[in-house]
Design an enzyme around this catalytic site. Structure first.
Site, PDB file in Angstrom:
ATOM      1  N   THR A  72       2.841   0.782  -1.449  1.00 33.59           N
ATOM      2  CA  THR A  72       3.359   2.219  -0.471  1.00 33.59           C
ATOM      3  C   THR A  72       4.626   2.448  -1.059  1.00 33.59           C
ATOM      4  OG1 THR A  72       1.300   1.771   0.709  1.00 33.59           O
ATOM      5  CG2 THR A  72       2.848   3.516   1.397  1.00 33.59           C
ATOM      6  N   TRP A 123       6.241   1.846  -3.009  1.00 29.57           N
ATOM      7  CA  TRP A 123       6.847   1.893  -4.748  1.00 29.57           C
ATOM      8  C   TRP A 123       6.504   3.334  -5.222  1.00 29.57           C
ATOM      9  CZ3 TRP A 123       4.754  -0.618  -9.596  1.00 29.57           C
ATOM     10  CH2 TRP A 123       5.193  -0.283 -10.913  1.00 29.57           C
ATOM     11  N   HIS A 129      -2.827   5.963   5.572  1.00 26.80           N
ATOM     12  CA  HIS A 129      -3.323   4.920   5.374  1.00 26.80           C
ATOM     13  C   HIS A 129      -5.103   5.243   5.752  1.00 26.80           C
ATOM     14  CE1 HIS A 129      -0.546   2.161   4.041  1.00 26.80           C
ATOM     15  NE2 HIS A 129      -0.333   1.410   5.616  1.00 26.80           N
ATOM     16  N   ARG A 178      -5.118  -1.250  -5.139  1.00 24.63           N
ATOM     17  CA  ARG A 178      -4.406  -2.291  -6.172  1.00 24.63           C
ATOM     18  C   ARG A 178      -5.794  -2.809  -6.182  1.00 24.63           C
ATOM     19  NH1 ARG A 178       0.650  -5.906  -3.522  1.00 24.63           N
ATOM     20  NH2 ARG A 178       1.124  -7.060  -5.837  1.00 24.63           N
ATOM     21  N   TYR A 224      -2.267   0.160  -8.954  1.00 23.12           N
ATOM     22  CA  TYR A 224      -1.102  -0.138  -8.922  1.00 23.12           C
ATOM     23  C   TYR A 224      -0.519  -0.807 -10.282  1.00 23.12           C
ATOM     24  CZ  TYR A 224       2.356  -3.523  -7.500  1.00 23.12           C
ATOM     25  OH  TYR A 224       3.561  -5.301  -7.439  1.00 23.12           O
TER      26      TYR A 224
HETATM   27  P1  A3P Z   1       3.526  -8.050  -3.094  1.00 25.81           P
HETATM   28  O1  A3P Z   1       3.443  -8.729  -1.491  1.00 25.81           O
HETATM   29  O2  A3P Z   1       2.435  -8.450  -4.019  1.00 25.81           O
HETATM   30  O3  A3P Z   1       5.119  -9.007  -3.497  1.00 25.81           O
HETATM   31  P2  A3P Z   1       3.407  -1.611   0.775  1.00 25.81           P
HETATM   32  O4  A3P Z   1       3.933  -1.203   0.132  1.00 25.81           O
HETATM   33  O5  A3P Z   1       1.864  -0.881   0.517  1.00 25.81           O
HETATM   34  O6  A3P Z   1       3.439  -2.371   1.742  1.00 25.81           O
HETATM   35  O7  A3P Z   1       3.058  -2.759  -0.391  1.00 25.81           O
HETATM   36  C1  A3P Z   1       3.689  -3.869  -0.874  1.00 25.81           C
HETATM   37  C2  A3P Z   1       3.578  -4.334  -1.525  1.00 25.81           C
HETATM   38  O8  A3P Z   1       3.652  -3.479  -3.021  1.00 25.81           O
HETATM   39  C3  A3P Z   1       4.471  -5.828  -2.455  1.00 25.81           C
HETATM   40  O9  A3P Z   1       3.579  -6.773  -3.213  1.00 25.81           O
HETATM   41  C4  A3P Z   1       5.549  -5.548  -3.004  1.00 25.81           C
HETATM   42  O10 A3P Z   1       6.421  -6.627  -3.333  1.00 25.81           O
HETATM   43  C5  A3P Z   1       5.447  -4.512  -3.581  1.00 25.81           C
HETATM   44  N1  A3P Z   1       6.555  -4.045  -4.176  1.00 25.81           N
HETATM   45  C6  A3P Z   1       7.367  -2.633  -3.600  1.00 25.81           C
HETATM   46  N2  A3P Z   1       8.586  -2.211  -4.294  1.00 25.81           N
HETATM   47  C7  A3P Z   1       7.716  -2.711  -4.978  1.00 25.81           C
HETATM   48  C8  A3P Z   1       8.045  -1.895  -5.879  1.00 25.81           C
HETATM   49  N3  A3P Z   1       9.294  -0.987  -6.615  1.00 25.81           N
HETATM   50  N4  A3P Z   1       7.794  -2.193  -7.388  1.00 25.81           N
HETATM   51  C9  A3P Z   1       7.190  -3.070  -7.839  1.00 25.81           C
HETATM   52  N5  A3P Z   1       5.939  -3.749  -6.687  1.00 25.81           N
HETATM   53  C10 A3P Z   1       6.792  -3.030  -5.808  1.00 25.81           C
END
Ligand code: A3P
Length: 329
Positions: free
Chosen positions: A75, A77, A136, A158, A226
């Protein structure tokens, strides 16, 4: 099973909601929070009350953009990418004052569940277009005006194994701030996750619903993965920009604007910004911005899950998706 009153300190705003809550099945979810089953989806009490207020009161405009995701599916990202794409004339991507350099993506694209948690009928009319929000909630919980207007929905899914691992780490990170709390064991968390007992879960149900809707209404719903963003961010950025009616011009492509957005929003760049290393924001509690950046990789589950866990979760997901044309691995 604990009673709701034993574990939930949330006090609903209305008696009507309190009564509804008490009538719903209740469990501890994969992150150990008390969650309630409403129309096949599990919610924290405050999220359900907010989701119902959002459903009742939100008036979508054709220019709105709604980012829909399951928790931990990228989310943060997606918010950064869509904000950068849609605001690129107002904030050139390489601008030293770009908001994403000093604000966490959750600060530029708010969660509707948080907006409606704080105020059950907020006035959002003065927000200039395009209004970008995230949620969500499942498709069926979206307000009718979202479903019937021309507002754009982008859904990001994802691999559930990566969602689970990300959620388990996230849950334990949040627990660190709670005195005398015990870490959540992977075994108990996993069992609940496989049963779909997780906030806004089961995530595969949610993904399947948005997937079907994206086939029915391709003009309004863009379905992203993702893993595809990780594999080829440039082509996915083009899809996003085209879907939102602001495709990259050939001049922009030649000037490297797409690459600049990809770099601005990359895990490496965002996670190393001071705001995301040391800043905090109010989520459902005060959290450090760095909890949203863990590893940002595809397939980290292989280092965490046992072969039997992998087999079990794969079977659950494959059974659900069977014949749909959607794959989540
Ligand atoms: P991981 O825990 O596998 O590292 P959300 O934003 O929905 O909470 O999801 C969090 C997940 O997105 C985490 O995965 C986080 O590290 C990853 N994430 C956050 N920013 C990101 C980015 N710029 N590029 C890729 N993945 C990212």
């Amino acid at each position: 099973m604990d009673s709701v009153q034993d574990v939930e300190c949330y006090v609903p705003e209305s008696n009507e909601f309190q009564e509804l809550l008490q009538s719903l099945p209740f469990e501890r979810g994969a992150m150990c929070n008390p969650i309630h089953l409403y129309k096949g989806i599990w919610y924290r009490a405050h999220s359900l009350e907010a989701a119902m207020a959002f459903q009742r009161h939100f008036q979508a405009r054709d220019t709105d953009i709604i980012l829909a995701t399951a928790p931990k599916s990228g989310t943060t990202w997606l918010k950064s990418l869509v904000f950068a794409v849609t605001h690129r004339s107002q904030y050139p991507v390489t601008d030293q004052n770009h908001p994403l350099l000093t604000t966490n993506p959750h600060g530029v694209v708010p969660f509707l569940e948080l907006i409606y948690r704080n105020n059950k009928n907020p006035d959002l009319t003065s927000t200039p277009p395009p209004r970008i929000y995230s949620t969500h909630v499942p498709y069926t919980m979206l307000p009718e005006s979202v479903q019937t207007s021309k507002c754009q929905i982008i859904y990001l899914c994802r691999n559930p194994k990566d969602i689970f691992v990300s959620m388990w780490h996230f849950g334990n990170m949040l627990l660190k701030d709670i005195p005398s709390s015990q870490p959540i064991t992977i075994e108990e968390s996993f069992e609940r996750f496989c049963k779909g007992i997780t906030m806004f879960g089961p995530c595969w149900e949610q993904a399947l619903e948005y997937w079907k809707k994206s086939i029915e209404k391709p003009e309004e719903i863009l379905f992203l993965k993702y893993e595809d963003l990780k594999a080829n961010i440039n082509s996915q950025l083009k899809r996003i920009a085209k879907h939102l009616g602001c495709p990259f011009s050939s001049e922009e492509e030649n000037e490297g604007v797409i690459e600049d957005i990809a770099n601005l929003c990359s895990f490496k760049h965002l996670s190393n910004l001071e705001v995301n290393k040391t800043g905090k924001l109010f989520f459902f509690q005060v959290v450090e911005n760095n909890v949203f950046f863990s590893k940002g990789e595809v397939g980290d589950w292989i280092n965490i899950l046992t072969p039997s866990m992998v087999e079990k979760l794969d079977q659950v997901v494959e059974h659900k998706l069977n014949g749909s044309g959607l794959t989540l691995n």
